[in-house]
Scaffold this active site. Sequence first.
Site, short mmCIF file in Angstrom:
data_model
loop_
_atom_site.label_atom_id
_atom_site.label_comp_id
_atom_site.label_asym_id
_atom_site.label_seq_id
_atom_site.Cartn_x
_atom_site.Cartn_y
_atom_site.Cartn_z
N GLY A 102 -39.35 -108.37 15.73
CA GLY A 102 -40.15 -108.80 16.88
C GLY A 102 -40.83 -107.64 17.58
O GLY A 102 -41.73 -107.83 18.38
N ASP A 146 -27.87 -109.75 11.21
CA ASP A 146 -29.16 -109.07 11.08
C ASP A 146 -29.03 -107.58 11.33
O ASP A 146 -29.96 -106.82 11.06
CB ASP A 146 -30.20 -109.67 12.06
CG ASP A 146 -29.69 -109.67 13.49
OD1 ASP A 146 -28.64 -110.28 13.74
OD2 ASP A 146 -30.34 -109.03 14.34
P1 AMP Z 1 -31.67 -106.57 18.34
O1 AMP Z 1 -30.76 -107.02 19.43
O2 AMP Z 1 -32.37 -105.27 18.62
O3 AMP Z 1 -31.05 -106.64 16.99
O4 AMP Z 1 -32.87 -107.64 18.35
C1 AMP Z 1 -32.71 -108.99 18.04
C2 AMP Z 1 -34.04 -109.62 17.81
O5 AMP Z 1 -34.84 -109.64 19.00
C3 AMP Z 1 -34.88 -108.92 16.74
O6 AMP Z 1 -35.55 -109.92 16.04
C4 AMP Z 1 -35.85 -108.11 17.59
O7 AMP Z 1 -37.03 -107.84 16.89
C5 AMP Z 1 -36.09 -109.03 18.77
N1 AMP Z 1 -36.51 -108.30 19.99
C6 AMP Z 1 -35.74 -107.52 20.79
N2 AMP Z 1 -36.47 -107.03 21.82
C7 AMP Z 1 -37.73 -107.51 21.68
C8 AMP Z 1 -38.95 -107.38 22.41
N3 AMP Z 1 -39.03 -106.63 23.51
N4 AMP Z 1 -40.03 -108.02 21.94
C9 AMP Z 1 -39.98 -108.78 20.84
N5 AMP Z 1 -38.87 -108.95 20.11
C10 AMP Z 1 -37.76 -108.33 20.51
MG MG Z 2 -31.37 -106.04 15.21
#
Ligand code: AMP
Ligand code: MG
Length: 486
Positions: free
Chosen positions: A91, A251
């Site tokens: 994302g 993930d």
């Molecule tokens: P994470 O907790 O970093 O593993 O993120 C979980 C999901 O949320 C992943 O698909 C990220 O790409 C998405 N994500 C986290 N922060 C953002 C953001 N600011 N904008 C878009 N997607 C996000």
């Molecule tokens: Mg992640």
Amino acid sequence: MTRPLGFQFDNSYSRLPDDLFSRCQPQPVKSPELVLFNRELAGELGLDADALDNATGAELFSGNTPIEGSEPLAQAYAGHQFGHLTMLGDGRAILLGEQLTPDGQRRDIQLKGGGRTVFSRGGDGRAALGPMLREYIISEAMHALGVPTTRALAVVATGEPVDRETALPGAILTRVAASHLRVGTFQYAAGRQNRALLEALVDYTLDRHYPDHKNSDNKALALFEAVMDRQIDLIVHWMRVGFVHGVMNTDNVALSGDTIDYGPCAFMDRFDTDTVFSSIDHQGRYAYGNQPTITQWNLGRFAETLLVLIDDDVDTAVEKATTLLKSFTDRYREKWQAMMKKKLGLFGDDPVDDKLIADLLDWMQKHHADHTNTFRDLIGGELPSAKVYKNEDFINWHQRWQVRLNRNRKPATSSWCLMRNHNPAVIPRNHLVEQALTAATEQHDLAPTRALLGALATPYEDRDGEDPYRQPPAPGEQVYQTFCGT
Ligand code: AMP
Ligand code: MG
């Protein structure tokens, strides 16, 4: 003529079936400024550090200027988040390309916080400076500790605010990874019920990470076993250094066996198997002591995606996968015991070893002993002098340990050497990380971050007991909660 920068991209992921990704461009930012640049890593990648450690690097590692040979894309993946399956995808991360390094490795170069993608859902695709510096500091610390991990090449401040609970300075991290294949990538492919897609992913993952298994009779089963073994090695390292990942969603389980996704992770000060830092982990699902069990659970989700390839008969497939998955417990236990023996300077096998290890951990838990310093203080064999050790339980344990050391059939110096190499003196203690980040984000002062990075680069080197980087947090300095990397 501009100076050649050393990029040598070959983008194999973009040649996979296009269900697996979405092509996209990083969104330009207002005034990129290079905050941190990892010259040593740049060198390993074959990049010209002198040519990049300046405004040129800021332009490239913000995504404002495309890198030659880059074919940017966001990867599709799913994931069990705290037990619930969701469609995710990058994302806010954009894979720029795969760098072919001078020593024959292939490394993903990815911008984290590079802008919105088709997978952004409600998010802004951006990241804040504090969490990106945090990932830089902790992932580089992990690397120096000898723990398999993604790495950090650069942090660029964007000059734009990101809208969180308050407005925060925006930044982009350049992450370097052996790949970004995850359990979630397979979950995504399995969800499409597309056998060819899964087969392509199995071949690709074997090629990239487990080439020795490429010609196995049962490639899916061989992949599962190889991933399981690397995950076990990884978690044993985490337990060794007191690392709590914090969001072990599927993930965030890299098939390369590297630690990935530094969000609310932190190192434990006091030894406590229930340690949880993440503000969103209300049940303690990802507590320090749960990490092996959760890994086995995550591997179960991985095995499920492979069943159709493991055997045409579903019962046989389940049986084969289950037999392997069940072997996790013994395989983990064996590697964990071997690691703990190194932490205690023990050579050979002795019937007392299991209990000696268990009793020390019990004592540490009961007395809130500092995980890092306890093991380091044991080196040399003297009864350590700090107040926490002045009790009968510890003194008894220490005597039993001495008796066992005497059965090593190796000189004592071999034990101290083994212990020095497996017990760090310096870890990224949370209070020091937070102090460095506060100075960087609130006072534009990078000096504490740079000093901390310097100390973390040689974590096993001897340091005085009074050294500030060895000190646990003083009362009032403890950090009990960390937040997701947003
Ligand atoms: P994470 O907790 O970093 O593993 O993120 C979980 C999901 O949320 C992943 O698909 C990220 O790409 C998405 N994500 C986290 N922060 C953002 C953001 N600011 N904008 C878009 N997607 C996000
Ligand atoms: Mg992640």
